[in-house]
Design an enzyme around this catalytic site. Structure first.
Site, mmCIF file in Angstrom:
data_model
loop_
_atom_site.group_PDB
_atom_site.id
_atom_site.type_symbol
_atom_site.label_atom_id
_atom_site.label_comp_id
_atom_site.label_asym_id
_atom_site.label_seq_id
_atom_site.Cartn_x
_atom_site.Cartn_y
_atom_site.Cartn_z
ATOM 1 N N HIS A 181 0.821 -1.010 -0.027
ATOM 2 C CA HIS A 181 -0.062 -0.291 0.018
ATOM 3 C C HIS A 181 0.668 1.496 0.246
ATOM 4 O O HIS A 181 0.714 2.293 -0.902
ATOM 5 C CB HIS A 181 -0.880 0.428 1.320
ATOM 6 C CG HIS A 181 -2.129 1.170 1.532
ATOM 7 N ND1 HIS A 181 -3.019 1.431 1.158
ATOM 8 C CD2 HIS A 181 -1.320 2.691 2.026
ATOM 9 C CE1 HIS A 181 -3.264 1.917 1.418
ATOM 10 N NE2 HIS A 181 -2.460 3.060 1.475
ATOM 11 N N GLU A 182 1.521 1.168 1.045
ATOM 12 C CA GLU A 182 2.736 2.851 1.193
ATOM 13 C C GLU A 182 3.118 2.881 -0.577
ATOM 14 O O GLU A 182 3.858 3.988 -0.974
ATOM 15 C CB GLU A 182 3.649 2.436 2.120
ATOM 16 C CG GLU A 182 3.119 2.643 3.217
ATOM 17 C CD GLU A 182 2.272 2.811 3.854
ATOM 18 O OE1 GLU A 182 2.172 4.667 3.120
ATOM 19 O OE2 GLU A 182 0.897 3.067 4.441
ATOM 20 N N HIS A 185 1.624 4.763 -2.392
ATOM 21 C CA HIS A 185 1.237 6.292 -1.948
ATOM 22 C C HIS A 185 3.270 6.684 -3.437
ATOM 23 O O HIS A 185 2.560 7.713 -3.743
ATOM 24 C CB HIS A 185 1.038 6.632 -1.497
ATOM 25 C CG HIS A 185 0.529 6.256 -0.506
ATOM 26 N ND1 HIS A 185 -1.099 6.473 -0.724
ATOM 27 C CD2 HIS A 185 0.004 6.306 0.691
ATOM 28 C CE1 HIS A 185 -1.696 6.412 0.017
ATOM 29 N NE2 HIS A 185 -1.479 5.855 1.109
ATOM 30 N N HIS A 191 -5.840 7.162 -2.510
ATOM 31 C CA HIS A 191 -6.754 5.721 -1.606
ATOM 32 C C HIS A 191 -8.099 5.782 -2.364
ATOM 33 O O HIS A 191 -8.364 7.051 -2.963
ATOM 34 C CB HIS A 191 -7.017 6.367 -0.276
ATOM 35 C CG HIS A 191 -5.766 6.423 0.809
ATOM 36 N ND1 HIS A 191 -5.391 6.963 1.611
ATOM 37 C CD2 HIS A 191 -5.045 5.371 0.975
ATOM 38 C CE1 HIS A 191 -4.753 6.706 2.577
ATOM 39 N NE2 HIS A 191 -4.712 5.360 2.451
#
Ligand SMILES: [Zn+2]
Length: 277
Positions: A181-182, A185, A191
């Site tokens: 997930h990071e 980014h 998101h």
């Protein structure tokens, strides 16, 4: 037969969940020496309302750090604090810089143990095998630095610029899914549940607002502000993805089952619309 747009599933009830909530919030608060301050800032030519924590990091949506050299403080934000009703549909514009190349150099903090590094390598491998991005580990001149921290999983959005490094903060609580997930980014992804068109697909359960207000009044504005819609400067032609790794609660985190993951993130107690999850 065409199905009408209906709320199909109420995901789960609040009962029996308050213990996990309390544990999570105690954990969060114990790791902060002071409460974050809600700030208005200029970031890449856009005005944003973000949280400034005790480390001086500007945090957007809980786990996105703004590049400090791009931040100009405009002053404390008081509007949200004073408002009785927080509009989770407020939209922010976020400017993101895409990476100029698909070949990206990274470095891992040497203070990670061998086992602590595994989620990082596994997450990078996930991205390598599913996209055309190629990550290469280097000893210097890295563009991504995975830094060991004591709590939280955080990263900045997109390319850090020619002289910058996207420092990804990884604590022992960050598992493979969290690191994946990071890295999303880092690649410039916001998101999924904050996409501009998200209301077609999900909504926040009305009782969630009451629950948060009644149980977590001191951080209520933080929780709601972290759910507001965002529009980036980048085109996003892809359909809404209920299973995206960029959507809270769409994947198990730290081996916590989905419904408990939603609780532990203290965030999206969504109902879904339009189809199965
Ligand atoms: Zn995130």
């Amino acid at each position: 037969m065409k199905l009408p747009v209906l709320l199909i599933v109420v995901f789960f009830a609040f009962s029996c969940k308050e213990k996990e909530w309390d544990e999570e919030m105690t954990y969060r608060q114990d790791n902060k020496t002071s409460r974050p301050i809600l700030m208005d800032v200029n970031y890449k030519e856009q005005k944003l309302t973000v949280w400034k924590n005790e480390n001086g990091d500007y945090l957007l949506d809980e786990d996105i750090k703004l590049y400090k050299n791009e931040v100009q403080e405009l002053g404390p934000h008081t509007g949200l604090e004073k408002s009785k009703i927080i509009d989770w549909d407020q939209t922010s514009q976020v400017n993101i810089t895409l990476w100029p190349s698909t070949s990206i150099k990274f470095k891992v903090d040497p203070s990670f143990s061998g086992s602590e590094k595994q989620p990082i390598y596994q997450a990078l491998n996930h991205w390598k095998t599913k996209t055309n991005i190629n990550f290469t580990e280097v000893g210097s001149n890295e563009k991504i630095y995975f830094r060991k921290v004591s709590s939280g999983c955080q990263a900045s959005l997109g390319y850090p610029g020619n002289n910058g490094i996207n420092t990804v903060d990884i604590s022992p609580t960050c598992d493979v899914q969290s690191v994946t997930h990071e890295i999303g980014h880092v690649m410039g992804m916001i998101h999924e549940h904050q996409r501009i068109n998200r209301n077609t697909y999900i909504s926040l359960k009305p009782e969630t607002f009451d629950f948060l207000r009644n149980n977590y009044a001191s951080i209520y504005t933080l929780l709601i502000a972290n759910l507001q819609k965002e529009q980036s400067n980048l085109e996003d032609p892809f359909p809404f993805d209920m299973g995206s790794v960029m959507m809270y609660g769409s994947y198990p985190r730290n081996n916590i089952p989905l419904q408990n993951d939603l609780i532990s993130r203290n965030l999206p107690l969504f109902k879904k619309k339009m189809g199965a999850w």
